[in-house]
Enzyme design. Sequence first.
Site, mmCIF file in Angstrom:
data_model
loop_
_atom_site.group_PDB
_atom_site.id
_atom_site.type_symbol
_atom_site.label_atom_id
_atom_site.label_comp_id
_atom_site.label_asym_id
_atom_site.label_seq_id
_atom_site.Cartn_x
_atom_site.Cartn_y
_atom_site.Cartn_z
ATOM 1 N N SER A 11 0.808 -1.234 0.000
ATOM 2 C CA SER A 11 0.000 0.000 0.000
ATOM 3 C C SER A 11 0.838 1.280 0.000
ATOM 4 C CB SER A 11 -1.055 0.009 1.115
ATOM 5 O OG SER A 11 -0.476 -0.004 2.399
ATOM 6 N N ASP A 117 1.322 -10.624 -1.649
ATOM 7 C CA ASP A 117 2.168 -10.133 -0.559
ATOM 8 C C ASP A 117 3.623 -10.532 -0.834
ATOM 9 O OD1 ASP A 117 3.441 -9.614 1.817
ATOM 10 O OD2 ASP A 117 1.867 -10.479 3.074
HETATM 11 P P1 4NP Z 1 2.389 -5.480 3.151
HETATM 12 O O1 4NP Z 1 3.419 -6.679 3.427
HETATM 13 O O2 4NP Z 1 1.044 -5.926 3.689
HETATM 14 O O3 4NP Z 1 2.389 -5.372 1.658
HETATM 15 O O4 4NP Z 1 2.931 -4.270 3.859
HETATM 16 C C1 4NP Z 1 3.578 -7.239 4.701
HETATM 17 C C2 4NP Z 1 4.490 -6.703 5.567
HETATM 18 C C3 4NP Z 1 4.675 -7.269 6.812
HETATM 19 C C4 4NP Z 1 3.948 -8.376 7.186
HETATM 20 C C5 4NP Z 1 3.024 -8.910 6.306
HETATM 21 C C6 4NP Z 1 2.839 -8.339 5.068
HETATM 22 N N1 4NP Z 1 4.154 -8.977 8.446
HETATM 23 O O5 4NP Z 1 3.573 -10.040 8.714
HETATM 24 O O6 4NP Z 1 4.886 -8.428 9.282
#
Ligand code: 4NP
Length: 149
Positions: A11, A117
Amino acid sequence: MFVCLGNICRSPLAHAVFEDMAAREGLDVFTESCGMGAWHVGEPADARMRRTAKDRGVTINHYARRFEPSDLDEYDLIIPMDRSNMKDLKRYARPEHMDKIHLMREWDPEGGTEVPDPWYGGPEGFETVYDIVERSCRALVDDLKKGKV
Ligand code: 4NP
């Protein structure tokens, strides 16, 4: 309002890419991004995402913040990156908010449903995310210019 899970990869990228494109097109819009989770609140975007963006000419200058239910009132468009983000958002949404919530890839001219992700994967995942977000933001800007959204 662009929404993902951590607000450190997808995002904030969409936020920066869209803001740049919108400014270039002279659109008067206020852009923000947030995450459904609080783990990274206050942190800058992931260094891998910032590097990928910088190599393509976009600077990400954002500190993670968590989604707040009032965002559903304050923003005209709420754009989650994946279905899980959308499901979480909808738990807070009242009926009048539902039409504002659209997956990012509803605008992807190449189709697809989710912006994957990239957090646990390799560097190619960040390139893929960039390509998807760039195409989708371009189409979103075009729709806004045409008054279609
Ligand atoms: P985002 O990616 O949702 O694209 O910012 C992630 C960043 C960190 C985590 C998961 C998704 N996490 O689990 O810490």
